[in-house]
Design a protein around this motif. Structure first.
Motif, PDB file in Angstrom:
ATOM      1  N   ILE A 164      35.393  81.969  38.981  1.00  0.00           N
ATOM      2  CA  ILE A 164      34.179  81.864  38.161  1.00  0.00           C
ATOM      3  C   ILE A 164      34.076  83.065  37.225  1.00  0.00           C
ATOM      4  O   ILE A 164      33.784  82.917  36.032  1.00  0.00           O
ATOM      5  N   VAL A 165      34.342  84.252  37.737  1.00  0.00           N
ATOM      6  CA  VAL A 165      34.318  85.461  36.909  1.00  0.00           C
ATOM      7  C   VAL A 165      35.380  85.364  35.814  1.00  0.00           C
ATOM      8  O   VAL A 165      35.122  85.678  34.647  1.00  0.00           O
ATOM      9  N   SER A 166      36.576  84.904  36.174  1.00  0.00           N
ATOM     10  CA  SER A 166      37.641  84.740  35.184  1.00  0.00           C
ATOM     11  C   SER A 166      37.233  83.764  34.099  1.00  0.00           C
ATOM     12  O   SER A 166      37.513  83.987  32.911  1.00  0.00           O
ATOM     13  N   ASP A 167      36.572  82.676  34.483  1.00  0.00           N
ATOM     14  CA  ASP A 167      36.105  81.691  33.511  1.00  0.00           C
ATOM     15  C   ASP A 167      35.128  82.324  32.523  1.00  0.00           C
ATOM     16  O   ASP A 167      35.203  82.076  31.317  1.00  0.00           O
ATOM     17  N   ILE A 168      34.234  83.153  33.022  1.00  0.00           N
ATOM     18  CA  ILE A 168      33.254  83.813  32.160  1.00  0.00           C
ATOM     19  C   ILE A 168      33.960  84.740  31.168  1.00  0.00           C
ATOM     20  O   ILE A 168      33.706  84.689  29.963  1.00  0.00           O
ATOM     21  N   VAL A 169      34.864  85.572  31.665  1.00  0.00           N
ATOM     22  CA  VAL A 169      35.597  86.511  30.810  1.00  0.00           C
ATOM     23  C   VAL A 169      36.443  85.747  29.789  1.00  0.00           C
ATOM     24  O   VAL A 169      36.442  86.065  28.597  1.00  0.00           O
ATOM     25  N   ASP A 170      37.129  84.711  30.245  1.00  0.00           N
ATOM     26  CA  ASP A 170      37.971  83.922  29.348  1.00  0.00           C
ATOM     27  C   ASP A 170      37.154  83.221  28.272  1.00  0.00           C
ATOM     28  O   ASP A 170      37.596  83.114  27.122  1.00  0.00           O
ATOM     29  N   THR A 171      35.982  82.735  28.630  1.00  0.00           N
ATOM     30  CA  THR A 171      35.122  82.060  27.652  1.00  0.00           C
ATOM     31  C   THR A 171      34.688  83.015  26.555  1.00  0.00           C
ATOM     32  O   THR A 171      34.745  82.682  25.371  1.00  0.00           O
ATOM     33  N   VAL A 172      34.274  84.205  26.930  1.00  0.00           N
ATOM     34  CA  VAL A 172      33.869  85.200  25.931  1.00  0.00           C
ATOM     35  C   VAL A 172      35.049  85.499  25.001  1.00  0.00           C
ATOM     36  O   VAL A 172      34.898  85.504  23.781  1.00  0.00           O
TER      37      VAL A 172
END
Length: 79
Positions: free
Chosen positions: A45-53
């Protein structure tokens, strides 16, 4: 960019458009994160957030003492 996330404390970072977008995006993922049953799920979930930004052409930045901005590494972006 205009929606970079400033990794810092204070009014400048808090009010920056990128930080506001980031807080809103994180808030939308809070329930999913809280219901994750493993560290691997939370990390994803954290990776998804960072990747989205980053996929929007933005980054996680910090200001050096000389006033220049630099893009932080993956570890600091996930902190």
């Amino acid at each position: 960019g205009p929606y970079d996330v400033i990794c810092a404390r204070g009014k400048e970072a808090f009010c920056h458009p990128g930080n506001r977008y980031f807080r809103d995006y994180v808030e939308k993922r809070t329930d999913m994160y809280a219901s994750a049953t493993s560290k691997a799920q939370r990390s994803s979930i954290v990776s998804d957030i960072v990747d989205t930004v980053r996929s929007l052409g933005n980054g996680f930045v910090k200001k050096e003492s000389n006033g220049h901005w630099f893009v932080v590494d993956e570890v600091l972006a996930r902190a």
